[in-house]
Scaffold this motif. Structure first.
Motif, PDB file in Angstrom:
ATOM      1  N   ASN A 496       0.800  -1.232   0.000  1.00  0.00           N
ATOM      2  CA  ASN A 496       0.000   0.000   0.000  1.00  0.00           C
ATOM      3  C   ASN A 496       0.830   1.279   0.000  1.00  0.00           C
ATOM      4  OD1 ASN A 496      -2.365  -1.597   0.163  1.00  0.00           O
ATOM      5  ND2 ASN A 496      -2.137  -1.719   2.389  1.00  0.00           N
ATOM      6  N   ILE A 497       2.103   1.190   0.289  1.00  0.00           N
ATOM      7  CA  ILE A 497       2.969   2.367   0.228  1.00  0.00           C
ATOM      8  C   ILE A 497       4.250   1.972  -0.480  1.00  0.00           C
ATOM      9  CG2 ILE A 497       2.044   3.521   2.273  1.00  0.00           C
ATOM     10  CD1 ILE A 497       4.392   2.438   3.852  1.00  0.00           C
ATOM     11  N   ILE A 498       4.927   2.951  -1.042  1.00  0.00           N
ATOM     12  CA  ILE A 498       6.151   2.664  -1.776  1.00  0.00           C
ATOM     13  C   ILE A 498       7.295   2.365  -0.812  1.00  0.00           C
ATOM     14  CG2 ILE A 498       7.890   3.669  -3.301  1.00  0.00           C
ATOM     15  CD1 ILE A 498       5.631   5.190  -4.672  1.00  0.00           C
ATOM     16  N   CYS A 499       7.362   3.130   0.269  1.00  0.00           N
ATOM     17  CA  CYS A 499       8.466   2.967   1.203  1.00  0.00           C
ATOM     18  C   CYS A 499       8.022   3.453   2.578  1.00  0.00           C
ATOM     19  CB  CYS A 499       9.702   3.734   0.739  1.00  0.00           C
ATOM     20  SG  CYS A 499       9.399   5.467   0.366  1.00  0.00           S
ATOM     21  N   GLY A 500       8.729   3.013   3.593  1.00  0.00           N
ATOM     22  CA  GLY A 500       8.387   3.405   4.955  1.00  0.00           C
ATOM     23  C   GLY A 500       9.619   3.418   5.829  1.00  0.00           C
ATOM     24  N   HIS A 501       9.493   4.056   6.996  1.00  0.00           N
ATOM     25  CA  HIS A 501      10.609   4.147   7.927  1.00  0.00           C
ATOM     26  C   HIS A 501      10.671   2.898   8.793  1.00  0.00           C
ATOM     27  CE1 HIS A 501      11.705   8.319   7.104  1.00  0.00           C
ATOM     28  NE2 HIS A 501      10.413   8.553   6.971  1.00  0.00           N
ATOM     29  N   LEU A 502      11.875   2.359   8.963  1.00  0.00           N
ATOM     30  CA  LEU A 502      12.074   1.159   9.762  1.00  0.00           C
ATOM     31  C   LEU A 502      11.886   1.454  11.245  1.00  0.00           C
ATOM     32  CD1 LEU A 502      12.918  -1.822   9.824  1.00  0.00           C
ATOM     33  CD2 LEU A 502      15.294  -1.053   9.979  1.00  0.00           C
ATOM     34  N   LEU A 503      11.104   0.612  11.911  1.00  0.00           N
ATOM     35  CA  LEU A 503      10.911   0.631  13.369  1.00  0.00           C
ATOM     36  C   LEU A 503      10.401   1.983  13.861  1.00  0.00           C
ATOM     37  CD1 LEU A 503      11.552  -1.954  14.996  1.00  0.00           C
ATOM     38  CD2 LEU A 503      13.418  -0.709  16.063  1.00  0.00           C
ATOM     39  N   GLN A 504       9.639   2.682  13.027  1.00  0.00           N
ATOM     40  CA  GLN A 504       9.179   4.016  13.412  1.00  0.00           C
ATOM     41  C   GLN A 504       8.275   3.950  14.641  1.00  0.00           C
ATOM     42  OE1 GLN A 504       6.826   6.317  10.527  1.00  0.00           O
ATOM     43  NE2 GLN A 504       8.252   7.979  10.856  1.00  0.00           N
ATOM     44  N   ARG A 505       8.480   4.913  15.551  1.00  0.00           N
ATOM     45  CA  ARG A 505       7.731   5.098  16.791  1.00  0.00           C
ATOM     46  C   ARG A 505       8.018   4.031  17.848  1.00  0.00           C
ATOM     47  NH1 ARG A 505       4.874   9.464  16.178  1.00  0.00           N
ATOM     48  NH2 ARG A 505       4.044  10.049  14.144  1.00  0.00           N
ATOM     49  N   ALA A 506       8.975   3.143  17.603  1.00  0.00           N
ATOM     50  CA  ALA A 506       9.400   2.245  18.663  1.00  0.00           C
ATOM     51  C   ALA A 506      10.278   3.034  19.637  1.00  0.00           C
ATOM     52  CB  ALA A 506      10.199   1.079  18.080  1.00  0.00           C
ATOM     53  N   PRO A 507      10.287   2.652  20.916  1.00  0.00           N
ATOM     54  CA  PRO A 507      11.173   3.357  21.868  1.00  0.00           C
ATOM     55  C   PRO A 507      12.633   3.226  21.448  1.00  0.00           C
ATOM     56  CG  PRO A 507       9.598   1.955  23.011  1.00  0.00           C
ATOM     57  CD  PRO A 507       9.485   1.614  21.558  1.00  0.00           C
TER      58      PRO A 507
END
Length: 634
Positions: A496-507
């Protein structure tokens, strides 16, 4: 005779009607998008009004004061800060019930289908030799898993204290001296292996029934492979599979920091002989040392994303190998003439490498418009850093508020700060290309105005990689204001998306003892903090100005990788990213912003669709594909 259904599909009148209907749908979607954009704009106005009200609240002022005091007393990254976060995290884990393990679900849902899709290799595919040393029940368990292979084209070289005949001619015993090291025994056993590939099987560990078939199938398609490795997991005390290791494709910088290739790495026998076999002086790190030396001689290293190896739970993970592992990496760096030193290994088996750098001039390019508070905080944090050879190039992209103009003028008077003016419509790529032409540095850093430096040595830590000849771009660890991860590398090809940030919003504390605790290879990094040599920037043509608002940083990184350079993300350069101010400057009028995003998305897919479609080489396909949170795919 032509298929009638194809004839009907090509009827011009019907095609015209379908096209007209599609155009009507698109216009309807655009109208809906405009309505939503206007509602969003109104919501943002209301949100700004609410923020202004909250900013004037005494409680908010007190909260900000407490936050500043906390950062001053417990600086992020300091020992006391880490200890407090560990105590808080530990207490939360004690209070929360454990989540159900998703791995058994993954095994049942995905593994049978994956193995069923494998094509049986022909007899012409290379033979796999396994080296096994041991005795007793552990050896018997490993031997049983070899005999259970669905592909019979294997050989087992079993090193024992005294020769023992086996009915199966594929099993050959090799007498080993009583006090010989494992590496010396393996070298002796290799004398009985004429050609093919060799892998280590540790006593007590098991092979998946389709392991030989999967490896030989890949080797038959690509006969020049120098090394091939697979995913793996562990077996607990009651025989249950657990703790999967879903590995990336070949990642040289990651491999120096940790032996992520681990078990079931098969080496081409001529390559093993060329580099001198196993070196006994490296003890438990002998296989890791062999892999490092092999990687210097072959560029053909493949990864099979199948779980083909099951380790004993007591022996799995944290393969740092202590001083022997660090010495193997140090000699590897020396052979490659990389000026670096291996730092002390952590308790999790991870290591840092400190590459030596000179003092090249670094130009830090910061576009900004009407964000005086953010910009001033960003620049002040830069000026407080450790690196002595930098210039800060501010690009005012059309500030209109008196406060912004006053702050810009004041900052321009600071030593090492220059102010440029961009008087054309905002285009992130064009603004940065314009600034680069005015910049003086041999190294460029693109930075958002809503960032704030945490680690004073951040520039040096990024330069350690940016100055390496085979590295084209470097990114940093970016944290939200609440110290959760905003950026740890970009993952391509998510659903559904081309790319995303790894582990986003994890502590941020979640990265401790994790691969994210070390520098690693990635497909792309965000333009919010991106460093590269000017020569590489010029070679790839800079930012593509067709990407005015989105995808420009990913496009740049993919051009870098296409030109043969690596993209590296380092956790040792840390900044806050109070996202997302720099890129909010393209006006939202009658759906313009939405339309621009759609057009840029289509342009990006037209250019890089094939690359995105193959998935991210540094993010295992067995991990969650809906978002890049690193969890097991369901």
């Amino acid at each position: 005779m032509a298929d009638p259904s194809l004839t009907r599909a090509l009827d011009p009148a019907k095609a015209q009607r379908l096209l007209a209907a599609a155009c009507d749908n698109i216009r309807g979607l655009e109208n809906n998008a405009c309505v939503l954009e206007n509602e969003l704009l109104q919501s943002r106005v209301e949100a700004r009004q609410l923020n202004a009200t909250l900013d004037s609240s005494p409680l908010v002022a007190l909260s900000k004061l407490i936050t500043r005091l906390r950062i001053k007393v417990l600086p992020p990254g300091s020992g006391p800060h880490s200890f407090v976060r560990w105590v808080i995290g530990r207490s939360r884990r004690l209070r929360m019930p454990p989540y159900p393990d998703p791995y058994p679900v993954w095994i049942a849902r995905h593994e049978p289908q994956a193995f069923a899709q494998l094509q049986a290799p022909s007899n012409a595919a290379p033979c796999i030799y396994f080296l096994l040393t041991g005795h007793g029940s552990a050896l018997q368990a490993s031997l049983k898993s070899v005999l259970a292979q669905t592909d019979p084209n294997w050989r087992l070289l079993l090193t024992v204290a005294a020769p023992y005949p086996f009915e199966d001619a594929r099993i050959q015993t090799v007498e080993a001296p009583a006090h010989a090291s494992a590496a010396a025994v393996w070298n002796k056993a290799l004398e009985s292996a004429p050609d093919g590939y060799v892998a280590i099987l540790r006593p007590g560990d098991h092979l998946a029934p389709g392991a030989v078939s999967a490896l030989r199938g890949t080797l038959e398609k690509e006969p020049r492979i120098g090394m091939i490795y697979s995913d793996e997991d562990a077996i607990d005390g009651v025989g249950r599979r657990c703790d999967p290791l879903f590995k990336p494709d070949w990642s040289p910088e990651t491999f120096r920091a940790m032996d992520y290739m681990g078990n079931l790495t098969a080496f081409h026998l001529p390559l093993v002989r060329e580099i001198g076999g196993f070196r006994p002086e490296f003890g438990e790190a002998a296989v890791y040392d062999l892999a490092l030396r092999a990687s210097e001689k072959t560029a053909s290293i493949r990864h099979s994303p199948l779980v083909l190896y099951h380790s004993q739970k007591a022996s799995v993970r944290q393969r740092g190998y202590g001083l022997d592992g660090s010495r193997a990496v140090q000699e590897h760096l020396d052979r490659l003439q990389l000026a670096g030193e291996v730092a002390a290994e952590s308790t999790q088996g991870l290591r840092q490498i400190r590459y030596r750098v000179g003092l090249p001039l670094v130009s830090i390019v910061i576009p900004s418009k009407d964000q005086p508070r953010l910009l001033e905080r960003c620049v002040e944090s830069l000026l407080a850093g450790d690196y002595p050879s930098q210039e800060i190039v501010l690009v005012d992209t059309g500030s209109v508020t008196p406060e912004a103009r006053e702050v810009n003028a004041r900052l321009a008077l600071r030593p090492g700060v220059r102010l440029l003016h961009w008087d054309q419509p905002f285009n992130y790529s064009a603004v940065n290309n314009f600034a680069v032409r005015q910049a003086r540095g041999d190294v460029l850093t693109f930075l958002n105005d809503d960032t704030e430096v945490i680690s004073p040595d951040w520039l040096e830590r990024m330069l350690e990689y940016a100055l390496q000849p085979n590295v084209g771009a470097v990114g940093a660890k970016l944290l939200y204001s609440n110290e959760t991860i905003q950026h740890a590398g970009i993952v391509l090809g998510l659903k559904n998306i081309i790319c995303g940030h790894l582990l986003q919003r994890a502590p941020d504390s979640a990265a401790a003892g994790h691969p994210l605790a070390v520098a690693r290879n990635v497909s792309a990094v965000t333009g919010a903090c991106l460093m590269m040599r000017r020569s590489v920037f010029d070679e790839v043509g800079g930012f593509e100005e067709q990407f005015a608002g989105d995808f420009n940083d990913v496009d740049l990184c993919l051009k870098v990788r296409q030109s043969g350079y690596q993209v590296i993300w380092t956790p040792h350069a840390r900044l806050f990213h109070h996202e997302c101010q720099t890129r909010g400057k393209i006006s939202i009028v009658n759906g313009t912003r939405h339309t621009l995003f759609v057009l840029e998305r289509l342009l990006f897919l037209d250019r890089w669709g094939a690359v995105v479609g193959r998935g991210d080489p540094f993010y295992n396909p067995n991990l969650n594909q809906d978002e890049a949170d690193g969890t097991v795919r369901r």
